[in-house]
Design a protein around this motif. Structure first.
Motif, PDB file in Angstrom:
ATOM      1  N   THR A  15      21.782  -2.260  15.088  1.00  0.00           N
ATOM      2  CA  THR A  15      20.926  -1.480  16.005  1.00  0.00           C
ATOM      3  C   THR A  15      21.699  -0.304  16.627  1.00  0.00           C
ATOM      4  O   THR A  15      22.914  -0.176  16.431  1.00  0.00           O
ATOM      5  CB  THR A  15      20.431  -2.376  17.162  1.00  0.00           C
ATOM      6  OG1 THR A  15      21.563  -2.707  17.979  1.00  0.00           O
ATOM      7  CG2 THR A  15      19.770  -3.642  16.658  1.00  0.00           C
ATOM      8  N   ILE A  16      20.988   0.484  17.429  1.00  0.00           N
ATOM      9  CA  ILE A  16      21.661   1.578  18.143  1.00  0.00           C
ATOM     10  C   ILE A  16      22.704   1.037  19.127  1.00  0.00           C
ATOM     11  O   ILE A  16      23.661   1.721  19.458  1.00  0.00           O
ATOM     12  CB  ILE A  16      20.673   2.509  18.907  1.00  0.00           C
ATOM     13  CG1 ILE A  16      19.700   1.686  19.758  1.00  0.00           C
ATOM     14  CG2 ILE A  16      19.929   3.420  17.957  1.00  0.00           C
ATOM     15  CD1 ILE A  16      18.862   2.531  20.707  1.00  0.00           C
ATOM     16  N   ILE A  55      24.815  -0.260   7.124  1.00  0.00           N
ATOM     17  CA  ILE A  55      25.889   0.114   8.065  1.00  0.00           C
ATOM     18  C   ILE A  55      26.807   1.161   7.403  1.00  0.00           C
ATOM     19  O   ILE A  55      27.264   2.102   8.053  1.00  0.00           O
ATOM     20  CB  ILE A  55      26.685  -1.124   8.543  1.00  0.00           C
ATOM     21  CG1 ILE A  55      25.730  -2.169   9.127  1.00  0.00           C
ATOM     22  CG2 ILE A  55      27.729  -0.731   9.590  1.00  0.00           C
ATOM     23  CD1 ILE A  55      26.348  -3.542   9.389  1.00  0.00           C
ATOM     24  N   ARG A  56      27.035   1.016   6.084  1.00  0.00           N
ATOM     25  CA  ARG A  56      27.841   2.037   5.371  1.00  0.00           C
ATOM     26  C   ARG A  56      27.161   3.393   5.459  1.00  0.00           C
ATOM     27  O   ARG A  56      27.819   4.417   5.624  1.00  0.00           O
ATOM     28  CB  ARG A  56      28.016   1.638   3.896  1.00  0.00           C
ATOM     29  CG  ARG A  56      29.035   0.525   3.748  1.00  0.00           C
ATOM     30  CD  ARG A  56      29.458   0.330   2.299  1.00  0.00           C
ATOM     31  NE  ARG A  56      30.465  -0.723   2.254  1.00  0.00           N
ATOM     32  CZ  ARG A  56      30.525  -1.685   1.349  1.00  0.00           C
ATOM     33  NH1 ARG A  56      29.670  -1.706   0.348  1.00  0.00           N
ATOM     34  NH2 ARG A  56      31.475  -2.604   1.402  1.00  0.00           N
ATOM     35  N   GLN A  57      25.846   3.385   5.364  1.00  0.00           N
ATOM     36  CA  GLN A  57      25.073   4.627   5.456  1.00  0.00           C
ATOM     37  C   GLN A  57      25.277   5.288   6.837  1.00  0.00           C
ATOM     38  O   GLN A  57      25.486   6.490   6.941  1.00  0.00           O
ATOM     39  CB  GLN A  57      23.602   4.258   5.225  1.00  0.00           C
ATOM     40  CG  GLN A  57      22.601   5.359   5.425  1.00  0.00           C
ATOM     41  CD  GLN A  57      22.594   6.327   4.249  1.00  0.00           C
ATOM     42  OE1 GLN A  57      23.031   5.955   3.165  1.00  0.00           O
ATOM     43  NE2 GLN A  57      22.156   7.538   4.491  1.00  0.00           N
ATOM     44  N   ALA A 142      10.137   0.446  14.862  1.00  0.00           N
ATOM     45  CA  ALA A 142      11.458   0.023  15.338  1.00  0.00           C
ATOM     46  C   ALA A 142      12.449   1.182  15.363  1.00  0.00           C
ATOM     47  O   ALA A 142      13.606   1.000  15.749  1.00  0.00           O
ATOM     48  CB  ALA A 142      11.989  -1.095  14.447  1.00  0.00           C
ATOM     49  N   SER A 143      11.977   2.386  14.979  1.00  0.00           N
ATOM     50  CA  SER A 143      12.919   3.502  14.806  1.00  0.00           C
ATOM     51  C   SER A 143      13.649   3.875  16.101  1.00  0.00           C
ATOM     52  O   SER A 143      14.753   4.399  16.064  1.00  0.00           O
ATOM     53  CB  SER A 143      12.207   4.730  14.232  1.00  0.00           C
ATOM     54  OG  SER A 143      11.235   5.172  15.145  1.00  0.00           O
ATOM     55  N   SER A 148      19.764   6.580  13.737  1.00  0.00           N
ATOM     56  CA  SER A 148      18.930   7.660  13.209  1.00  0.00           C
ATOM     57  C   SER A 148      19.281   7.997  11.758  1.00  0.00           C
ATOM     58  O   SER A 148      18.469   8.583  11.052  1.00  0.00           O
ATOM     59  CB  SER A 148      19.053   8.902  14.091  1.00  0.00           C
ATOM     60  OG  SER A 148      20.416   9.268  14.162  1.00  0.00           O
ATOM     61  N   ALA A 149      20.468   7.597  11.293  1.00  0.00           N
ATOM     62  CA  ALA A 149      20.859   7.896   9.903  1.00  0.00           C
ATOM     63  C   ALA A 149      20.098   7.031   8.893  1.00  0.00           C
ATOM     64  O   ALA A 149      20.192   7.261   7.694  1.00  0.00           O
ATOM     65  CB  ALA A 149      22.359   7.668   9.724  1.00  0.00           C
TER      66      ALA A 149
END
Ligand code: ADP
Length: 163
Positions: A15-16, A55-57, A142-143, A148-149
């Protein structure tokens, strides 16, 4: 010696709140390895491969951050990665009590490793993977709570893990 920290968690999903902890910890360490923990006997919401990929993204432009999956104890993963620090985030007093026990047990098992805690940003206090999963499961947006990536189209219930 390089200062290597492991940031362990289920990240189901990331999450953020998690993103913020890693970003704020970056100046403190030479390397941060996000460890996606899994238990092959326990069902997760999203498959471990997807959690790692997402998470890599998020950190694709951050060379100090890498992402790996691990089944087993965090201290064993620390040894494998030659890490001296375990990074965790704290939201509430309940988090504190839980984290205190884990950190003290980890310290007993592997005295060279220090646990380091960052307090959440106030706006991230209510953000939990459990609530975000619920929003996704019921078709909500859920955005607001996901990095945001990431491409929101991938967060469908089709991602439900068979694990
Ligand atoms: P675990 O299953 O190990 O509790 P989580 O994926 O839920 O793993 O969380 C990993 C770490 O991130 C924990 O230290 C948790 O306290 C922290 N964390 C989770 N959500 C937030 C947030 N919104 N703000 C700051 N830290 C958080």
């Amino acid at each position: 010696m390089e200062r290597v920290a492991i940031f362990p968690g289920s990240f189901d999903p990331f999450t953020i709140g998690h993103e913020s902890i890693v970003k704020r910890a970056l100046p403190m360490f030479d390397q941060i390895v996000v460890m996606v923990g899994y238990n092959s006997n326990k069902r997760s919401f999203f498959p471990v491969e997807k959690r790692v990929k997402w998470i890599r993204q998020v950190f694709k432009n951050e060379p100090k951050v890498s992402v790996e999956s691990h089944e087993g104890l965090t201290v064993d993963f620390c040894k494998k990665m030659n890490a001296q620090y375990i990074l965790r985030g704290l939201r509430t007093s309940a988090d504190f009590e839980y984290e205190r026990a884990i950190a003290q047990i980890n310290k007993k098992m592997h005295p060279q490793i220090e646990s380091v805690f960052l307090l959440t940003m106030p706006e991230h206090t209510p953000v939990t993977s459990t609530i975000v999963r619920d929003i996704i499961l019921h078709g909500g947006d859920a955005s607001l709570f996901l990095p945001s990536a990431l491409n929101m189209d991938e967060f469908t219930t089709e991602g439900l893990s068979e694990e």
